[in-house]
Motif scaffolding. Structure first.
Motif, PDB file in Angstrom:
ATOM      1  N   GLY A  42      -0.602  15.393  -8.602  1.00 60.07           N
ATOM      2  CA  GLY A  42      -1.873  15.936  -8.137  1.00 60.07           C
ATOM      3  C   GLY A  42      -2.064  15.770  -6.634  1.00 60.07           C
ATOM      4  N   GLU A  43      -3.326  15.563  -6.247  1.00 59.37           N
ATOM      5  CA  GLU A  43      -3.644  15.439  -4.837  1.00 59.37           C
ATOM      6  C   GLU A  43      -3.162  14.092  -4.295  1.00 59.37           C
ATOM      7  OE1 GLU A  43      -4.877  17.850  -2.820  1.00 59.37           O
ATOM      8  OE2 GLU A  43      -4.436  18.962  -4.660  1.00 59.37           O
ATOM      9  N   PRO A  44      -2.791  14.039  -3.018  1.00 55.11           N
ATOM     10  CA  PRO A  44      -2.322  12.782  -2.433  1.00 55.11           C
ATOM     11  C   PRO A  44      -3.413  11.695  -2.487  1.00 55.11           C
ATOM     12  CG  PRO A  44      -1.834  14.627  -0.980  1.00 55.11           C
ATOM     13  CD  PRO A  44      -2.739  15.152  -2.052  1.00 55.11           C
ATOM     14  N   ALA A  45      -2.976  10.483  -2.767  1.00 52.93           N
ATOM     15  CA  ALA A  45      -3.891   9.345  -2.795  1.00 52.93           C
ATOM     16  C   ALA A  45      -3.124   8.093  -2.389  1.00 52.93           C
ATOM     17  CB  ALA A  45      -4.499   9.168  -4.186  1.00 52.93           C
ATOM     18  N   ASP A  46      -3.874   7.052  -2.070  1.00 54.38           N
ATOM     19  CA  ASP A  46      -3.264   5.768  -1.743  1.00 54.38           C
ATOM     20  C   ASP A  46      -3.395   4.834  -2.952  1.00 54.38           C
ATOM     21  OD1 ASP A  46      -3.106   6.956   0.697  1.00 54.38           O
ATOM     22  OD2 ASP A  46      -4.636   5.685   1.661  1.00 54.38           O
ATOM     23  N   GLU A  72      -6.402  -1.036  -5.998  1.00 52.70           N
ATOM     24  CA  GLU A  72      -7.282   0.042  -5.516  1.00 52.70           C
ATOM     25  C   GLU A  72      -6.535   1.354  -5.607  1.00 52.70           C
ATOM     26  OE1 GLU A  72      -9.422  -0.461  -1.739  1.00 52.70           O
ATOM     27  OE2 GLU A  72      -8.821  -2.585  -1.784  1.00 52.70           O
ATOM     28  N   LEU A  73      -7.307   2.408  -5.835  1.00 44.98           N
ATOM     29  CA  LEU A  73      -6.731   3.754  -5.893  1.00 44.98           C
ATOM     30  C   LEU A  73      -7.735   4.701  -5.267  1.00 44.98           C
ATOM     31  CD1 LEU A  73      -4.715   5.911  -6.991  1.00 44.98           C
ATOM     32  CD2 LEU A  73      -5.939   5.793  -9.167  1.00 44.98           C
ATOM     33  N   GLY A  74      -7.330   5.409  -4.216  1.00 45.64           N
ATOM     34  CA  GLY A  74      -8.288   6.312  -3.591  1.00 45.64           C
ATOM     35  C   GLY A  74      -7.761   6.862  -2.287  1.00 45.64           C
ATOM     36  N   GLN A  75      -8.675   7.390  -1.481  1.00 42.80           N
ATOM     37  CA  GLN A  75      -8.295   7.979  -0.210  1.00 42.80           C
ATOM     38  C   GLN A  75      -8.447   6.948   0.908  1.00 42.80           C
ATOM     39  OE1 GLN A  75      -7.031  11.022  -0.246  1.00 42.80           O
ATOM     40  NE2 GLN A  75      -7.453  11.184  -2.430  1.00 42.80           N
ATOM     41  N   SER A  76      -7.514   6.997   1.850  1.00 44.25           N
ATOM     42  CA  SER A  76      -7.599   6.202   3.083  1.00 44.25           C
ATOM     43  C   SER A  76      -7.961   4.737   2.830  1.00 44.25           C
ATOM     44  CB  SER A  76      -8.636   6.807   4.046  1.00 44.25           C
ATOM     45  OG  SER A  76      -8.391   8.177   4.211  1.00 44.25           O
ATOM     46  N   ILE A  77      -7.202   4.110   1.968  1.00 45.71           N
ATOM     47  CA  ILE A  77      -7.423   2.688   1.709  1.00 45.71           C
ATOM     48  C   ILE A  77      -6.911   1.893   2.911  1.00 45.71           C
ATOM     49  CG2 ILE A  77      -6.748   0.730   0.246  1.00 45.71           C
ATOM     50  CD1 ILE A  77      -6.570   2.758  -2.084  1.00 45.71           C
ATOM     51  N   ASP A  78      -7.695   0.915   3.300  1.00 48.54           N
ATOM     52  CA  ASP A  78      -7.325   0.076   4.446  1.00 48.54           C
ATOM     53  C   ASP A  78      -6.147  -0.817   4.048  1.00 48.54           C
ATOM     54  OD1 ASP A  78      -7.265  -1.257   6.817  1.00 48.54           O
ATOM     55  OD2 ASP A  78      -8.862  -2.683   6.224  1.00 48.54           O
ATOM     56  N   LEU A  94       5.767  12.586  -1.966  1.00 50.92           N
ATOM     57  CA  LEU A  94       6.351  11.989  -3.171  1.00 50.92           C
ATOM     58  C   LEU A  94       5.369  12.068  -4.337  1.00 50.92           C
ATOM     59  CD1 LEU A  94       8.061   8.765  -1.751  1.00 50.92           C
ATOM     60  CD2 LEU A  94       8.860  11.149  -1.721  1.00 50.92           C
ATOM     61  N   VAL A  95       5.933  12.205  -5.525  1.00 49.84           N
ATOM     62  CA  VAL A  95       5.111  12.196  -6.733  1.00 49.84           C
ATOM     63  C   VAL A  95       5.115  10.787  -7.299  1.00 49.84           C
ATOM     64  CG1 VAL A  95       4.938  13.038  -9.118  1.00 49.84           C
ATOM     65  CG2 VAL A  95       5.549  14.623  -7.262  1.00 49.84           C
ATOM     66  N   ALA A  96       3.924  10.259  -7.610  1.00 55.76           N
ATOM     67  CA  ALA A  96       3.826   8.940  -8.239  1.00 55.76           C
ATOM     68  C   ALA A  96       3.699   9.114  -9.745  1.00 55.76           C
ATOM     69  CB  ALA A  96       2.617   8.183  -7.692  1.00 55.76           C
ATOM     70  N   LEU A  97       4.623   8.491 -10.452  1.00 64.56           N
ATOM     71  CA  LEU A  97       4.607   8.519 -11.913  1.00 64.56           C
ATOM     72  C   LEU A  97       4.460   7.088 -12.412  1.00 64.56           C
ATOM     73  CD1 LEU A  97       7.674  10.867 -12.591  1.00 64.56           C
ATOM     74  CD2 LEU A  97       5.256  11.488 -12.758  1.00 64.56           C
ATOM     75  N   LEU A 110       0.852  -1.186   0.000  1.00 63.29           N
ATOM     76  CA  LEU A 110       0.000   0.000   0.000  1.00 63.29           C
ATOM     77  C   LEU A 110       0.893   1.244   0.000  1.00 63.29           C
ATOM     78  CD1 LEU A 110      -2.834   1.275   0.151  1.00 63.29           C
ATOM     79  CD2 LEU A 110      -2.574   1.285   2.655  1.00 63.29           C
ATOM     80  N   VAL A 111       0.825   1.976  -1.096  1.00 62.83           N
ATOM     81  CA  VAL A 111       1.560   3.239  -1.187  1.00 62.83           C
ATOM     82  C   VAL A 111       0.635   4.325  -0.648  1.00 62.83           C
ATOM     83  CG1 VAL A 111       2.647   4.893  -2.739  1.00 62.83           C
ATOM     84  CG2 VAL A 111       2.865   2.427  -3.189  1.00 62.83           C
TER      85      VAL A 111
END
Lengths: 318, 434
Positions: B16-20, B30-36, B48-51, B7-8
């Motif tokens: 852009g905006e921070p996401a998991d 999964e891609l989104g906010q506050s992933i378990d 960090l920037v995810a590319l 889980l990143v």
């Protein structure tokens, strides 16, 4: 004084003048004397590192160093490990281990002396004795010295340099040094033998020889290799000499005081005719003898007391 | 291999905006906010920037033949450290990659090393000799699945051979990547031709030698309706020709190297052969032009032209030295420095120029080992995490490459690749190989 002599651009006007004045002194101390030796560089070792054959230049440097009583080692590509593929670096490290104080370098690759001086492989003073199509600063110094002897101060003097500027290192160094000394240089060549951007060099450029001759104080003819015509730099040797050669007719366009120079070796009949080369106003042979004195002056100023000079301490700390 | 679940957390996706991002079974599950996190290992990625994993269309991995300079293993280690998940390996090896056998060998070495996907480039002509076509179809049909063909290092200067190559590769949707260098105009050439080459006494490599070939090939590609890719475009004039071609809707793509985005010919005045490269470093005006070209899309991609050479091939006279520079581990930093920090590109644009577009050109953006895919659920988990806020001083002696010929030695460059994931498996973590 400068640490290395790699380019004519290394010399300020005062450096260049000091070098020429010292050359005058060397000439006075050796000319007409049966014993031509000075003790100034006794105990110092000068290496003539010649990766490219040049008997004339090597002999001149060798004689200069010997007249100053230096120990001279000739390290030529032929018969040495260089021809077996020893690198510039390994050669430099070898010379450093031998304790060379000065290294005179001749190389077919432009910038090789610069690499030797800046790489940290060797601590010796480096004198460029001609590198590729880059520079030949001591040739420019001896040319300037020869001109000064005949013309006096070079400030404002008009010097015409004719021939292969593109492949030649002599023209580059001469333009730089003569400009430093205040002379006005005009380069004359077919457009194919001029480097790109020459219009930004500190000199004038002409494709035609006749119009620039009447005002010239000195004309320097450069060697043009006949083989260049095979690469389409000019159509034939005959056409080249017709358009750019110094023959009796063009010689007649010069003022009575103007002198003729050639760094040698000459292609008689190509860039210069025999009668002009051998005329009274040709100083070509004198250039050779002055060459020894110029190199004595350079070696003396760069090597004598090199350990004690203030700038050396400074350079060591840098 | 069965990739672990990772889980990143808190990465700025494409800046852009921070996401998991939850990476499971090699894909982005999964891609989104506050992933378990569940049983996943958590990688903190705040700031960090995810590319998408970077894709290099142009490297020299030197194997087979020059394993003293680089191997597929060491070259792909350098690639992973630079944030790359796929590299194209040029054909000028010894033996030349001009048969199915050689390209399959290189491809297999890449698989065994496992640091990044290796996509072999096939030679256009047998032995790079420019005389007759290599068996392009056999290389295309091989396990290496070659789609990019290039004689890189040499120009396919024979117009009829170039025309035939462009036509022939249409059968398998290939592309010819041209090393644009008119050979007669560049015989013995050592550096950019201009006032400086005249002053330094080094044989000039004129812009026109590049531009003339690009102009010809653009017209040839238009004539036969084929895709054309221009390697390491380096001059303003070249950018103008490609811009014109694109305005006409021609299927022409072009790359620029990091070094042509940053360095200029002035460095040659040191006669230090680390700065010797082909095509040569150009003028500041050319640098400005290729930056503009990359920003406006005229130049599609950044490709490193990573060219390792042993020390002795660089520590010598300029004329005797080899052409080429390292690039894999510094590419993203140079792009950040020249393009992102200057406001010319966003991180999203960087993803396009260094991942999406090169994968598209190389036709490795589909299938089981797809590269250059969007960071979206269900896509392969090829991800590079970069920290744009730090800077570092380049030390080639720390490089994973076998060679040390970096032109950036001692330079301070921004950005650091923190982690690289190849189909969910970390190849680099905490800035070091796993």
């Amino acid at each position: 004084m400068i640490r290395h002599l790699l380019s004519a651009a290394d010399l300020s006007r005062s450096d260049a003048t000091l070098l020429l004045d010292t050359t005058e002194e060397m000439l006075r101390l050796t000319e007409g004397r049966s014993v031509k030796k000075l003790p100034t560089l006794r105990g110092r070792t000068v290496v003539n590192l010649f990766f490219e054959d040049s008997t004339r230049t090597r002999t001149s440097f060798e004689l200069a160093a010997k007249r100053l009583s230096a120990d001279v080692i000739n390290f030529s590509a032929k018969g040495s490990s260089v021809s077996k593929g020893e690198s510039l670096k390994d050669t430099a490290l070898t010379l450093a281990a031998m304790g060379a104080d000065g290294v005179v370098v001749r190389h077919s690759a432009s910038g090789a002396p610069y690499r030797l001086a800046s790489s940290g492989w060797i601590d010796a003073r480096v004198l460029n004795a001609g590198d590729g199509t880059h520079e030949h600063p001591t040739q420019a110094l001896l040319d300037a010295f020869t001109m000064r002897r005949h013309l006096g101060d070079l400030d404002g003097r008009k010097i015409v340099i004719v021939g292969d500027v593109l492949h030649g290192r002599v023209a580059r160094s001469n333009v730089i040094l003569l400009n430093t000394l205040g002379a006005r240089v005009t380069l004359v060549a077919p457009p194919t033998l001029l480097p790109l951007g020459v219009e930004n060099w500190p000199c004038d450029v002409s494709y035609h020889l006749d119009p620039v001759l009447p005002d010239a104080d000195a004309v320097m003819m450069l060697r043009v290799q006949r083989e260049r015509m095979n690469a389409a730099f000019f159509p034939s040797a005959r056409e080249y000499s017709r358009r750019y050669g110094l023959d009796a007719r063009r010689f007649g366009l010069l003022s009575d005081e103007a002198i003729v120079l050639h760094p040698g070796p000459m292609n008689r009949g190509m860039e210069i005719t025999a009668d002009v080369a051998d005329s009274e106003r040709s100083v070509i042979v004198e250039q050779v003898s002055n060459g020894v004195c110029v190199r004595m002056a350079a070696l003396y100023l760069m090597l004598a007391g090199a350990d004690e000079t203030a700038d050396d301490v400074h350079e060591g700390a840098a | 291999m069965s990739p672990q679940t990772v889980l990143v957390k808190g990465a700025r996706v494409l800046g852009g905006e921070p996401a998991d991002l939850l990476l499971r079974d090699g894909v982005i599950a999964e891609l989104g906010q506050s992933i378990d996190a569940g049983d996943a290992r958590v990688v903190q990625a705040d700031g960090l920037v995810a590319l998408p994993g970077l894709v290099d269309l142009h490297t020299h991995l030197r194997e087979p033949g020059r394993e003293d300079a680089e191997t597929v293993d060491t070259g792909t280690r350098a690639a992973a450290l630079g944030g790359f998940t796929a590299v194209h390996a040029m054909a000028n090896t010894d033996p030349v990659a001009d048969t199915a056998g050689v390209v399959e060998q290189v491809w297999r070495l890449g698989r065994e090393a496992g640091h990044a996907d290796v996509r072999p480039v096939g030679a256009v002509t047998v032995g790079l000799a420019g005389e007759r076509l290599a068996e392009l179809g056999a290389m295309a049909d091989s396990a290496a699945n070659v789609r990019v063909f290039s004689d890189d290092g040499r120009c396919v200067d024979d117009a009829i051979l170039m025309r035939r190559a462009l036509e022939y590769v249409k059968a398998f949707d290939g592309v010819v990547a041209q090393h644009a260098q008119e050979p007669r105009l560049t015989e013995g050439a050592q550096m950019n031709e201009g006032e400086l080459s005249g002053r330094l006494g080094l044989r000039g490599w004129p812009s026109v030698a590049e531009e003339a070939i690009i102009a010809r090939d653009v017209l040839l590609a238009a004539h036969v309706g084929s895709r054309l890719h221009i390697c390491h475009l380096s001059t303003r004039g070249s950018a103008e020709i490609v811009r014109l071609a694109k305005a006409r809707g021609l299927p022409v793509t072009a790359e620029v190297t990091p070094h042509h985005l940053l360095l200029t010919e002035e460095l040659v005045a040191t006669y230090d052969a680390r700065y010797k490269v082909n095509p040569p470093l150009r003028t500041a005006d050319d640098v400005a032009a290729v930056r503009e070209g990359l920003a406006d899309g005229t130049i599609d991609i950044v490709a490193t032209d990573h060219a390792p050479h042993p020390v002795e091939d660089k520590e010598c006279e300029w004329d005797a030295a080899a052409f080429g520079m390292l690039g894999l581990e510094t590419a993203l930093s140079v792009v950040q420095h020249t393009m992102v920090d200057t406001g010319l590109l966003s991180w999203s644009d960087v993803a396009d120029r260094m991942s999406f577009a090169p994968a598209r050109i190389g036709r490795c953006d589909a299938g089981t080992a797809a590269q250059g895919r969007p960071l979206a659920v269900g896509e392969p988990a090829n991800i590079t995490l970069v920290d744009p806020s730090v800077s570092r001083t380049v030390d080639p002696w720390q490089s994973a490459s076998l060679s040390r010929n970096s032109p950036y030695e001692g330079m301070k460059l921004p950005g650091q690749v923190v982690a690289t994931f190849l189909r969910g498996r970390p190849t680099v973590e905490d800035g070091a190989l796993t």
